[in-house]
Structure formats: C-alpha cells, structure tokens
Design a protein around this motif. Structure first.
Motif, PDB file in Angstrom:
ATOM      1  N   LEU A  98       0.818  -1.219   0.000  1.00 34.80           N
ATOM      2  CA  LEU A  98       0.000   0.000   0.000  1.00 34.80           C
ATOM      3  C   LEU A  98       0.850   1.266   0.000  1.00 34.80           C
ATOM      4  CD1 LEU A  98      -2.947  -0.956   2.353  1.00 34.80           C
ATOM      5  CD2 LEU A  98      -3.006  -0.654  -0.124  1.00 34.80           C
ATOM      6  N   ILE A 101       1.932   2.200  -3.672  1.00 39.79           N
ATOM      7  CA  ILE A 101       0.901   2.131  -4.719  1.00 39.79           C
ATOM      8  C   ILE A 101       0.905   3.347  -5.665  1.00 39.79           C
ATOM      9  CG2 ILE A 101      -1.073   3.135  -3.509  1.00 39.79           C
ATOM     10  CD1 ILE A 101      -1.120  -0.210  -5.287  1.00 39.79           C
ATOM     11  N   ILE A 137      -6.581   5.027   0.103  1.00 41.22           N
ATOM     12  CA  ILE A 137      -6.868   3.648  -0.299  1.00 41.22           C
ATOM     13  C   ILE A 137      -7.065   2.784   0.941  1.00 41.22           C
ATOM     14  CG2 ILE A 137      -4.396   3.214  -0.518  1.00 41.22           C
ATOM     15  CD1 ILE A 137      -5.043   1.124  -2.629  1.00 41.22           C
ATOM     16  N   GLN A 138      -8.050   1.919   0.840  1.00 41.41           N
ATOM     17  CA  GLN A 138      -8.254   0.868   1.835  1.00 41.41           C
ATOM     18  C   GLN A 138      -8.335  -0.429   1.059  1.00 41.41           C
ATOM     19  OE1 GLN A 138     -11.848   2.175   3.913  1.00 41.41           O
ATOM     20  NE2 GLN A 138     -10.561   2.531   5.696  1.00 41.41           N
ATOM     21  N   SER A 139      -7.598  -1.430   1.518  1.00 40.60           N
ATOM     22  CA  SER A 139      -7.596  -2.689   0.804  1.00 40.60           C
ATOM     23  C   SER A 139      -7.296  -3.833   1.750  1.00 40.60           C
ATOM     24  CB  SER A 139      -6.557  -2.661  -0.320  1.00 40.60           C
ATOM     25  OG  SER A 139      -6.683  -3.799  -1.142  1.00 40.60           O
ATOM     26  N   THR A 145     -10.757  -3.608  -2.772  1.00 40.46           N
ATOM     27  CA  THR A 145     -10.057  -2.342  -2.596  1.00 40.46           C
ATOM     28  C   THR A 145     -11.031  -1.195  -2.803  1.00 40.46           C
ATOM     29  OG1 THR A 145      -8.018  -3.337  -3.428  1.00 40.46           O
ATOM     30  CG2 THR A 145      -8.141  -0.931  -3.492  1.00 40.46           C
TER      31      THR A 145
END
Length: 154
Positions: A98, A101, A137-139, A145
């Motif tokens: 992350l 990215i 971002i959250q994944s 994602t």
C-alpha cells in the motif's frame, strides 16, 4: 492546464461510458449516496479531461482486478468536498504494498492478474492533487479495494 467549473457526476458518466466501450466485459455501477441538494456540491474547479483520465484509471483497475470485472462508484459530499469511492471485490492489495501504490512504475504482486505499466495510479494521484484533492486507499487481500477521492467543491 485550464480549469473551469465542472460537474463530477457528468465526468464519471463519461468515464464509465469509455470504460464500457473499450472493454465490453467490464461493468461499472454508479450510485449517489445521498440526494444532491445543490449542483455546487458535485461541482469543482477542474479540468474535465484530466479528471476523466483519473476516473477511467480507477474504474478500469477495479474491473481488471475483480473476478466479476465490476467497479462500484459512489458519489457523495460533505461541507467542503465532493467524495467519490471507487471499490471492487477483487484480489486486494497487501499492507506491505500500500505504501508504494502511487510510486511511478511500481507493480505489485497483482501484476500477474492484469497488464499494466505502473503509471496509472501515479498519474491519478497527480491529477487529483492538481485539483487540490486527495486519494486514499483501503484494501484487504482477497477482499477488495476502495479508493476514496476527495476534491473541494465550489
């Protein structure tokens, strides 16, 4: 780069149409999280072409990395920003990746699932920053994602 008042819902629809035209198996769902009481809440000072490029990239990534080839887009707003979530239920991104990215030419472990050159998210981040916005971002691996774009509205 010229900026003028643009409506993000219209740009999202244009971007979605381009994604569907370029790749017939892809699906993009666009939803409004709440009623738009005033067009200003979804209007920003921006460059429609650049924003469309950023939105296409986020939609295509969601489709490419999901088994069902689907990206879900929701649009909302708060007192200061228009908020757009681009989510998928795809392969996800590991926590160790992350941090990288938005690095140019970075390709994570997921590169075996789809073609690319590692420039799309870098470019998307730059475009949103040009519009005084941000991308988060959250994944979760194997769980999908969500990219959240916030851009100040007019």
């Amino acid at each position: 780069i010229s900026f003028k008042e643009v409506r993000l819902d219209e740009i999202l629809l244009d971007a979605s149409n381009d994604v569907l035209h370029n790749q017939s198996r892809h699906r993009v769902n666009i939803a409004f999280e709440k009623e738009i009481e005033n067009d200003d809440f979804i209007s920003v000072q921006g460059n429609a072409y650049l924003l469309k490029v950023a939105f296409i990239n986020l939609m295509e990534n969601g489709c490419k990395f999901s088994q069902n080839n689907q990206s879900n887009v929701s649009i909302s707003y708060d007192g200061e920003n228009t908020i757009i979530n681009f989510s998928d239920n795809g392969i996800g991104i590991g926590p160790e990746e992350l941090q990288q990215i938005f690095t140019p030419f970075y390709r994570g472990k997921n590169k075996k699932f789809a073609d690319g050159n590692g420039i799309g998210l870098f470019l998307t981040h730059k475009i949103i920053s040009l519009h005084k916005g941000n991308v988060t971002i959250q994944s979760k691996e194997n769980n999908g994602t969500t990219f959240t774009v916030k851009i100040p509205h007019v």
